[in-house]
Design an enzyme around this catalytic site. Structure first.
Site, short mmCIF file in Angstrom:
data_model
loop_
_atom_site.label_atom_id
_atom_site.label_comp_id
_atom_site.label_asym_id
_atom_site.label_seq_id
_atom_site.Cartn_x
_atom_site.Cartn_y
_atom_site.Cartn_z
N ASN A 1 18.02 -24.98 0.48
CA ASN A 1 18.93 -25.94 -0.12
C ASN A 1 18.26 -27.30 -0.35
O ASN A 1 18.30 -27.84 -1.46
CB ASN A 1 20.17 -26.08 0.78
CG ASN A 1 21.06 -27.22 0.35
OD1 ASN A 1 20.93 -28.34 0.84
ND2 ASN A 1 21.95 -26.96 -0.59
N THR B 1 21.50 -33.53 0.01
CA THR B 1 20.38 -33.85 0.91
C THR B 1 19.08 -34.01 0.12
O THR B 1 18.33 -34.98 0.31
CB THR B 1 20.24 -32.77 2.01
OG1 THR B 1 21.51 -32.56 2.61
CG2 THR B 1 19.23 -33.19 3.05
N LYS C 1 25.77 -30.89 16.75
CA LYS C 1 25.02 -29.82 16.08
C LYS C 1 25.39 -28.51 16.76
O LYS C 1 25.77 -28.51 17.92
CB LYS C 1 23.50 -30.06 16.20
CG LYS C 1 22.68 -29.36 15.16
CD LYS C 1 22.65 -30.09 13.85
CE LYS C 1 22.01 -29.26 12.76
NZ LYS C 1 21.76 -30.05 11.54
N LYS D 1 30.19 -34.71 14.03
CA LYS D 1 29.82 -34.19 12.71
C LYS D 1 28.36 -33.78 12.75
O LYS D 1 27.50 -34.54 13.23
CB LYS D 1 30.02 -35.31 11.67
CG LYS D 1 29.70 -34.88 10.26
CD LYS D 1 30.95 -34.43 9.53
CE LYS D 1 30.67 -33.62 8.28
NZ LYS D 1 30.40 -32.18 8.52
N ASP E 1 23.30 -25.77 7.65
CA ASP E 1 21.92 -26.16 7.99
C ASP E 1 21.09 -24.91 7.69
O ASP E 1 21.54 -24.05 6.90
CB ASP E 1 21.83 -26.59 9.47
CG ASP E 1 20.48 -27.23 9.81
OD1 ASP E 1 20.30 -28.43 9.53
OD2 ASP E 1 19.59 -26.55 10.36
N GLN F 1 21.18 -36.56 15.08
CA GLN F 1 22.38 -36.71 14.25
C GLN F 1 23.19 -37.95 14.62
O GLN F 1 23.80 -38.58 13.75
CB GLN F 1 23.23 -35.44 14.40
CG GLN F 1 24.25 -35.22 13.29
CD GLN F 1 23.65 -34.60 12.03
OE1 GLN F 1 22.84 -33.71 12.12
NE2 GLN F 1 24.06 -35.07 10.88
P1 NDP Z 1 17.70 -23.36 4.20
O1 NDP Z 1 18.00 -22.28 5.17
O2 NDP Z 1 18.44 -23.43 2.93
O3 NDP Z 1 16.14 -23.38 3.83
C1 NDP Z 1 15.17 -23.53 4.82
C2 NDP Z 1 13.81 -23.34 4.18
O4 NDP Z 1 12.80 -23.66 5.13
C3 NDP Z 1 13.55 -21.92 3.75
O5 NDP Z 1 12.73 -21.92 2.63
C4 NDP Z 1 12.84 -21.32 4.96
O6 NDP Z 1 12.03 -20.22 4.62
C5 NDP Z 1 12.00 -22.50 5.38
N1 NDP Z 1 11.74 -22.40 6.83
C6 NDP Z 1 12.64 -22.31 7.82
N2 NDP Z 1 12.04 -22.20 9.02
C7 NDP Z 1 10.73 -22.20 8.75
C8 NDP Z 1 9.58 -22.11 9.55
N3 NDP Z 1 9.68 -22.00 10.89
N4 NDP Z 1 8.38 -22.18 8.93
C9 NDP Z 1 8.30 -22.31 7.58
N5 NDP Z 1 9.35 -22.39 6.76
C10 NDP Z 1 10.55 -22.34 7.34
O7 NDP Z 1 17.87 -24.72 5.04
P2 NDP Z 1 18.06 -26.19 4.49
O8 NDP Z 1 17.32 -26.39 3.22
O9 NDP Z 1 19.49 -26.50 4.57
O10 NDP Z 1 17.37 -27.04 5.65
C11 NDP Z 1 15.99 -27.42 5.63
C12 NDP Z 1 15.76 -28.59 6.57
O11 NDP Z 1 16.59 -29.70 6.16
C13 NDP Z 1 16.12 -28.35 8.04
O12 NDP Z 1 15.24 -29.10 8.85
C14 NDP Z 1 17.53 -28.92 8.15
O13 NDP Z 1 17.86 -29.27 9.49
C15 NDP Z 1 17.38 -30.14 7.25
N6 NDP Z 1 18.63 -30.71 6.76
C16 NDP Z 1 19.49 -29.97 5.99
C17 NDP Z 1 20.63 -30.54 5.50
C18 NDP Z 1 21.55 -29.81 4.57
O14 NDP Z 1 22.45 -30.45 4.02
N7 NDP Z 1 21.37 -28.52 4.32
C19 NDP Z 1 21.01 -31.93 5.85
C20 NDP Z 1 19.99 -32.65 6.58
C21 NDP Z 1 18.87 -32.03 7.04
P3 NDP Z 1 12.56 -18.74 4.92
O15 NDP Z 1 13.69 -18.51 3.97
O16 NDP Z 1 11.40 -17.86 4.68
O17 NDP Z 1 13.00 -18.74 6.36
#
Ligand code: NDP
Length: 450
Positions: free
Chosen positions: A239, A208, A125, A89, A165, A110
């Protein structure tokens, strides 16, 4: 040299170029030595050497045709890391920075996160270097379908259940689910984060971000403190960040920042979550659009950030919620946060703090919730979605959210009690790592050498 250190040194030789993977392994293994010293069975069974190697890595070519009729080629992966305690998962990430090292880091984390939830789920993953940004709706659909034409062979409701993700939300999950169903004729809960129309769970979208706030509440309550009336800095605008902001308002706190890869928004009056959803979920625009819509909010582009530093962490706050991506918070950021009086860090993103930033938080003794504990609410709620699919049921929002809250409380207590057991009360990095590790390692030993 300790057993853990020997394994780290060996991996450094073998996977020198996989830097974030090595960082994740170092962060976990360097805290496990007290548990390894306490029971010789882990070294005797070579558990560390085994647990750092994925059970299986699937790597494949993804071909699709863009709107101009041109053939595009991407790389797709699924790292099936460990299935000792349940089916694989873990999410799928679509981002140009994706490579095998990144997915090994995320898959390795994970394993321990999933174990900590107390649910029966193994670690995995996957993803692709495909960039959904700037692609048309049809291009995203064609890519997701092409990706699934290979991935479907390797997943299944009791085999491996991917989720979202970075770059993979409800839209992408929907397209992949449709293709899986077409290829297999099987209507089963093979992906989580699905639309409510075809087996999704209420509260999964929020889980999350909400979970990271519940975790902060648990840490603070234990110290006789609360988030109520406090200013909080949040990074990211996807998200996790969005629903972290939403939950902060529910508990009486005020999120004053959000950010994306191009810049950050700061508004002392508080982030407008409805506008944020409109900009990011509906318009899929940059945060400059948010600044246009909300008078009084200031936008700082990345080009104006202090050298190598994330401007979000220079905003004074009581609690910080890094919710963007790995290594977004370095030692200088940690020092700035601490200098400005930050008392709590709860990690929504995976490994957002560098190793030295983590150590600075631990040294300062602030409430520090490492990612694999603080953001485990997402995967835990995905498992609740699997339970609902298996039982052909749909639970209410309140039921799922209530279970999420309980799970976050249990994770906190498990990590906190384990930290105390090993003589380091308050060190939730050590507590979460050892608690997550023991369950998986004991299961591996009980199942024999495979
Ligand atoms: P999204 O794609 O919904 O959002 C990611 C956000 O982070 C965007 O605002 C993006 O900006 C920004 N971002 C991504 N890469 C970079 C970077 N290199 N520098 C600066 N900003 C960046 O992803 P999630 O919200 O789902 O995921 C965010 C984090 O949470 C990740 O680390 C993910 O692994 C972790 N996570 C997510 C879960 C989930 O349920 N979704 C569960 C557990 C952990 P832009 O749009 O400009 O790229």
């Amino acid at each position: 040299m300790s057993y853990a250190q020997k394994v780290i040194e060996d991996l450094k030789q073998r996977y020198a170029h996989e830097t974030v993977f090595l960082q994740a392994v170092q962060e976990v293994l360097s805290t496990l030595q007290p548990a390894l010293d306490k029971d010789a069975k882990y070294e005797k069974n070579k558990i560390l050497e085994r647990i750092v190697e994925p059970e299986r890595i699937i790597s494949f070519r993804v071909e699709w045709v863009d709107d101009k009729g041109e053939i595009q080629i991407n790389r797709g992966y699924r790292v099936q890391y460990n299935s000792a305690i349940g089916p694989y998962k873990g999410g799928l990430r679509f981002h140009p920075s994706v490579n095998l090292g990144v997915l090994k880091f995320l898959g390795f984390e994970q394993i321990f996160k999933n174990s900590l939830t107390g649910l029966a789920i193994g670690g995995a993953k996957g993803g692709s270097d495909f960039d959904p940004k700037g692609k048309s709706e049809n291009e995203v659909m064609r890519f997701c379908q092409a990706f699934m034409t290979e991935l479907y062979r390797h997943i299944g409701a009791t085999i491996d259940v991917p989720a979202g993700d970075i770059g993979v939300g409800g839209r992408e999950v929907g397209y992949m689910y449709g293709m899986y169903k077409r290829l297999t004729k099987s209507y089963e809960g093979v992906l989580t984060g699905k639309n409510l129309l075809f087996g999704g769970s209420l509260a999964r979208t929020e889980a999350t971000g909400y979970g990271a706030v519940y975790f902060a509440q648990n840490m603070l309550e234990d110290r006789g403190e609360t988030l109520e009336g406090k200013k909080c800095a949040v990074s990211g605008a996807g998200n996790v960040a969005t629903y972290c902001c939403e939950k902060l308002y529910h508990v009486g706190a005020t999120p004053v920042t959000v950010s994306d890869s191009r810049g950050m928004i700061h508004d002392d009056k508080g982030i407008n979550v409805e506008v944020l959803k409109q900009v990011k979920e509906v318009e899929r625009a940059s945060l400059t659009r948010y600044a246009e819509l909300v008078p009084g909010a200031t936008y700082t582009p990345v080009s104006a950030y202090p050298q190598g530093r994330n401007a979000v962490w220079s905003v004074p706050c009581f609690a910080a919620f890094p919710c963007a991506t790995q290594n977004e918070l370095n030692l200088a950021d940690a020092e700035t946060l601490l200098k400005n009086g930050c008392k709590c860090v709860s990690e929504g993103a995976n490994m957002p703090s560098t190793l030295d930033a983590t150590n600075a938080f631990l040294k300062a003794g602030v409430a520090y919730g490492p990612a694999k504990a603080a953001n485990a609410g997402g995967v835990a709620t995905s498992q609740l979605e699997m339970q609902q699919n298996a039982g052909m049921q749909s639970w209410t929002f309140e039921t799922v959210d209530g279970k999420l809250k309980d799970i976050m409380g249990n994770i906190f207590r498990n990590a906190s009690e384990t930290a105390k057991e090993f003589g380091q009360p308050g060190n939730l990095v050590l507590g979460a790592n050892i608690a997550g590790f023991r369950k998986v390692a004991d299961a591996m030993i009980a199942q024999g050498v495979l």
